[in-house]
Write an enzyme that holds these catalytic residues in place. Sequence first.
Site, PDB file in Angstrom:
ATOM      1  N   PRO A   1       0.834  -1.207   0.000  1.00  0.00           N
ATOM      2  CA  PRO A   1       0.000   0.000   0.000  1.00  0.00           C
ATOM      3  C   PRO A   1       0.865   1.252   0.000  1.00  0.00           C
ATOM      4  O   PRO A   1       1.830   1.354   0.762  1.00  0.00           O
ATOM      5  CB  PRO A   1      -0.804  -0.123   1.302  1.00  0.00           C
ATOM      6  CG  PRO A   1       0.028  -1.007   2.178  1.00  0.00           C
ATOM      7  CD  PRO A   1       0.727  -1.953   1.270  1.00  0.00           C
ATOM      8  N   MET A   2       0.512   2.201  -0.873  1.00  0.00           N
ATOM      9  CA  MET A   2       1.300   3.434  -1.003  1.00  0.00           C
ATOM     10  C   MET A   2       0.388   4.623  -1.257  1.00  0.00           C
ATOM     11  O   MET A   2      -0.391   4.621  -2.218  1.00  0.00           O
ATOM     12  CB  MET A   2       2.303   3.307  -2.151  1.00  0.00           C
ATOM     13  CG  MET A   2       3.384   2.294  -1.903  1.00  0.00           C
ATOM     14  SD  MET A   2       4.351   1.993  -3.390  1.00  0.00           S
ATOM     15  CE  MET A   2       3.172   1.049  -4.376  1.00  0.00           C
TER      16      MET A   2
ATOM     17  N   HIS B   1      -4.767  -1.275   8.445  1.00  0.00           N
ATOM     18  CA  HIS B   1      -3.436  -0.696   8.649  1.00  0.00           C
ATOM     19  C   HIS B   1      -3.203  -0.510  10.144  1.00  0.00           C
ATOM     20  O   HIS B   1      -3.776   0.381  10.767  1.00  0.00           O
ATOM     21  CB  HIS B   1      -3.315   0.646   7.918  1.00  0.00           C
ATOM     22  CG  HIS B   1      -1.900   1.116   7.756  1.00  0.00           C
ATOM     23  ND1 HIS B   1      -0.858   0.650   8.515  1.00  0.00           N
ATOM     24  CD2 HIS B   1      -1.358   2.023   6.899  1.00  0.00           C
ATOM     25  CE1 HIS B   1       0.270   1.248   8.141  1.00  0.00           C
ATOM     26  NE2 HIS B   1      -0.009   2.086   7.162  1.00  0.00           N
TER      27      HIS B   1
ATOM     28  N   TYR C   1       0.072   5.139  12.792  1.00  0.00           N
ATOM     29  CA  TYR C   1      -1.303   5.584  12.609  1.00  0.00           C
ATOM     30  C   TYR C   1      -2.191   5.075  13.756  1.00  0.00           C
ATOM     31  O   TYR C   1      -1.698   4.551  14.740  1.00  0.00           O
ATOM     32  CB  TYR C   1      -1.798   5.171  11.227  1.00  0.00           C
ATOM     33  CG  TYR C   1      -0.939   5.778  10.136  1.00  0.00           C
ATOM     34  CD1 TYR C   1      -0.813   7.166  10.021  1.00  0.00           C
ATOM     35  CD2 TYR C   1      -0.204   4.988   9.263  1.00  0.00           C
ATOM     36  CE1 TYR C   1      -0.001   7.735   9.057  1.00  0.00           C
ATOM     37  CE2 TYR C   1       0.619   5.552   8.298  1.00  0.00           C
ATOM     38  CZ  TYR C   1       0.720   6.932   8.200  1.00  0.00           C
ATOM     39  OH  TYR C   1       1.542   7.496   7.252  1.00  0.00           O
TER      40      TYR C   1
END
Length: 362
Positions: free
Chosen positions: A24-25, A176, A181
């Site tokens: 994931p980017m 995530h 985060y």
Amino acid sequence: MTSPLLQPYESGALRLPNRVAMAPMTRNRADDATGVPGPHAAEYYAQRAGAGLIITEGIWPDPLGKGGPRIPGLVTEEQVAGWRAVTDAVHAAGGRIYAQLWHVGRMTHPRNIGGATPVAPSPVRIEHERIFTDDGMAEHVTPRELTTAEAEGIVAAFAAEARNAIRAGFDGVELHGGNGYLIHQFLADNTNRRTDRFGERIRFAAEAVQAVAAAVGAERVGLRVSPGNPENELVEHDPQGTYQALLAELAPLGLAYLHVLERGEYGAIAGLRPHWPGTLIANYNGTAPSSREAAEEVLAKGLADVFSFGRLFIANPDLPARFATGAPLNELREEVVYGFPEGDHAVGYVDYPALADLRVTR
């Protein structure tokens, strides 16, 4: 001998033609007003459908979870429709794609979330880093501590986002739980000073995964973690103990995979492999992109089943084919990774050539 990266992999619901996952980017190319994926998103992901598995950029489940400008959501019907165009394009190209569910917690700024104060497990401010906004880099603000009911509401929002992802045609979802985060903030020592049940380091992460698994089926749910990662000013004194406890609670669910990003002093991939009986996807997050050789070593040692590549996949839409043929790799243009506030978002996004394109132009 064929590279282990190019061998197929099957486990549970995963049926992968190779072990090269696209990590994931964040690309900052969604419509900022609506949170709908941008006009080139379907082409971007379809170009990379040769990956064993694509994991999308982070997608917010709640407007307060949006980390910066032009980051997509998966809450409204317009957003669901926008992502359906992406998944249809990837599937038409023969690929498999998971949506990453991403709430950034304190890692945002009021300018990015309509003037609201960012939320977090505890009111602990990021002191020494700045945050990107369309008005330039800004100092972080002190986040507002979530109430117990609000934390429960975010767990429910993750589950609702997962259901929307399946409606949008995704093959599964990844929560995530790393890189500083929100989920990671609950796991870390310095950012979780709570006295309610979410003061137990693993509790929020465990409940979020359990809720998403109940919503869409555990076999379609992955979790990304980055134990001991100091990114975004997080401190974890005992990553082995914390994540071993988390994995012990989650392993019986039968998740699709655990995605372990290694950054910092703790050797998270080797440390957690013995404690995870299911599929493990590995990723190194260093100053340079992970190499094919490093990935092959991880797979050969049995430390992971799949390896995810980030920056190499931005610049090389046909990365597995390049690995298979030994072809040279395109250079990444760092200056356009996140696009331009006022510019052509196709640049640095869908304009990297594949090998077939190069042969046509010669």
